[in-house]
Design a protein around this motif. Sequence first.
Motif, short mmCIF file in Angstrom:
data_model
loop_
_atom_site.label_atom_id
_atom_site.label_comp_id
_atom_site.label_asym_id
_atom_site.label_seq_id
_atom_site.Cartn_x
_atom_site.Cartn_y
_atom_site.Cartn_z
N GLY A 65 0.84 -1.18 0.00
CA GLY A 65 0.00 0.00 0.00
C GLY A 65 0.88 1.24 0.00
O GLY A 65 2.13 1.13 -0.05
N PRO A 66 0.29 2.42 0.06
CA PRO A 66 1.09 3.66 0.11
C PRO A 66 2.04 3.62 1.31
O PRO A 66 1.60 3.43 2.44
N LEU A 67 3.32 3.78 1.08
CA LEU A 67 4.29 3.61 2.15
C LEU A 67 4.33 4.79 3.11
O LEU A 67 5.09 4.77 4.09
N ALA A 68 3.49 5.80 2.87
CA ALA A 68 3.31 6.86 3.86
C ALA A 68 2.35 6.43 4.96
O ALA A 68 2.19 7.13 5.96
N VAL A 69 1.68 5.28 4.77
CA VAL A 69 0.70 4.78 5.73
C VAL A 69 1.37 3.73 6.62
O VAL A 69 2.02 2.81 6.13
N SER A 70 1.18 3.87 7.93
CA SER A 70 1.86 2.98 8.88
C SER A 70 1.50 1.52 8.64
O SER A 70 2.37 0.64 8.73
N ALA A 71 0.23 1.24 8.34
CA ALA A 71 -0.19 -0.15 8.12
C ALA A 71 0.56 -0.75 6.93
O ALA A 71 0.95 -1.92 6.97
N SER A 72 0.79 0.04 5.88
CA SER A 72 1.53 -0.46 4.72
C SER A 72 2.97 -0.78 5.10
O SER A 72 3.52 -1.81 4.69
N GLN A 73 3.58 0.09 5.89
CA GLN A 73 4.95 -0.15 6.33
C GLN A 73 5.04 -1.43 7.16
O GLN A 73 5.96 -2.24 6.98
N ASP A 74 4.07 -1.61 8.06
CA ASP A 74 4.09 -2.80 8.93
C ASP A 74 3.88 -4.08 8.12
O ASP A 74 4.52 -5.11 8.39
N ARG A 75 2.96 -4.03 7.15
CA ARG A 75 2.71 -5.23 6.34
C ARG A 75 3.94 -5.59 5.52
O ARG A 75 4.30 -6.77 5.39
N LEU A 76 4.60 -4.60 4.96
CA LEU A 76 5.82 -4.86 4.18
C LEU A 76 6.92 -5.42 5.09
O LEU A 76 7.60 -6.40 4.74
#
Length: 346
Positions: free
Chosen positions: A203-214
């Motif tokens: 997802g957009p890497l400005a979003v915390s959830a996207s960072q955590d999933r990656l």
Amino acid sequence: MSRQAPTLEDVAREAGVSRATVSRVVNGVRNVDPAIQDVVRRAIERTGYAPNRAARSLVTRRTETVALIVSGAGDASEEGQNGFATRVFADPFFGRVVGGVVGYLRPRSMHPVLMFAESPAAREQALAYLRQGSADGALVVSTHADDPLPALLADAGVPAVLFARPSRPVPLSHVDLAHRDGARLAAEHLLDRGCRRIVTVTGPLAVSASQDRLAGFRDTMARRGHPHVPVAEGGFTLDSGMSAMSALLAEHPDVDGVFAANDLMAQGVCQLLRERGRRVPDDVAVVGFDDSSVAVTCRPPLTTVRQPVEEMAAAMARLLDEHIRGVRTEPVSLVFAPELVVRASA
């Protein structure tokens, strides 16, 4: 002649208690014996009494409404308010949030007011609305890690609860998912079914959830002997999933497994693979995230990581209710566990 609406006195006679006792129950005063509360509530049901909301607000100093705010980070002048709202409503995630919030509020005669805070002006409008007491508190769904609204609400002393952990610490309660654990489930499933050339659409890497999933996906892949995972960033939309998969396929034509960080992007991945003559899951296995309605309608139906959005949204509303009523005075976090839902795509 029309029948006169039931009054507090009618309820008191039906329950066999004083008018003052009925008033305390109706207004949520806590020093009433639970057994008496039950008697009064049953009398209210039998008589059909409906409290006068304006009069009740004078007593409780509550509006019985909460602001459900979908908030962004910057100035959304390029897409405008209508564009922002269209993007929000196109994502099934937000519909699930609304369903969970309404499911909690409605039985308690509380009502949400939907607001968008996609620009500095819209944020100021939402803050002014809350400072004026037009709503008792706020439920905030942020679409960007740099969203300043949570800190502004905390500084203003407005009761508020966030959907998702804020990127910077603020003294507000929040609900969230163990996103890294969910990504781990996706990685393990792809590896266990024999995939070895695996890529991911974030997802957009400005979003915390996207960072955590990656991070969770990369960590699990590394622990299982795969130190490098090709990555393409998407935007949580179907089109961005297609674009990201097209770029990945151009650089890694032998790909045999894909983890997409939400179901809409996974649907786009499946569509792009079909157009390129790749069979899902025979040639390429695909795992999504959320377990939204998209997962069932996708061709083929998606294997995905379930995020219990409705339960999380209801918990968010419950926490706000407790903060408003003074039952809870300190911030708290509730983190839900994901689970893998296996369907036909992987």
